[in-house]
Design an enzyme around this catalytic site. Sequence first.
Site, short mmCIF file in Angstrom:
data_model
loop_
_atom_site.label_atom_id
_atom_site.label_comp_id
_atom_site.label_asym_id
_atom_site.label_seq_id
_atom_site.Cartn_x
_atom_site.Cartn_y
_atom_site.Cartn_z
N ASP A 9 0.84 -1.19 0.00
CA ASP A 9 0.00 0.00 0.00
C ASP A 9 0.88 1.25 0.00
O ASP A 9 2.03 1.20 0.45
CB ASP A 9 -0.88 -0.03 1.25
CG ASP A 9 -1.68 1.23 1.43
OD1 ASP A 9 -2.48 1.57 0.53
OD2 ASP A 9 -1.50 1.90 2.46
N ASP A 11 -0.12 5.11 0.85
CA ASP A 11 -0.30 6.14 1.88
C ASP A 11 -0.33 5.52 3.28
O ASP A 11 -1.23 4.76 3.61
CB ASP A 11 -1.59 6.92 1.62
CG ASP A 11 -1.58 7.61 0.27
OD1 ASP A 11 -0.68 8.44 0.06
OD2 ASP A 11 -2.44 7.30 -0.57
#
Length: 175
Positions: A9, A11
């Site tokens: 991922d 952020d």
Amino acid sequence: MEIQAVFIDRDGTIGGTGHFIHPKDFKPYDFSNDAFQLLQSHGIKTFALTNQHRISRGEDLLNEFQEEFKSYGLNDAFICPHSENADCHCHKPKPGMLLEAAWKYNLDLKQCVVIGDVGSTDMLAAHAVGALKILVLTGWGKNSLEQYRHSWKDVDPDYIAENLLEAVRWLLKID
């Protein structure tokens, strides 16, 4: 388990605060490049796996994110550009991006890993395809485990790491 690929991922996992930061202003955590290099030195494909709904609003361009991930040396990026309210198959926690990657790279997702900071998106998407689930405590990780645990209460991470580098070191069994 022979690891075929690791999905990471953006952020709150690679860098940032867990909130959106435009690619031109986004800075990976100091340890993120070390984590990428460790995976690559072990011959493991590395992919970004991220929801970026601001693309659908015209606030960003898909290629800006692709260029960002390429600059980290990742093999590919799987990016959902749709609004969280869109009826798409790719917005995490739906597993569409993982399924697309499996088709594109001939992966057995049960031999893949998802590393992220949000239980209700990253961990649920990984669970849907049987991938190994590693939750990091950076970004939304601590809140995901405490304040928002109810939203993914039926799924447990396989490992909880302080950050991306610790997650990769655990995965590769490096002390």
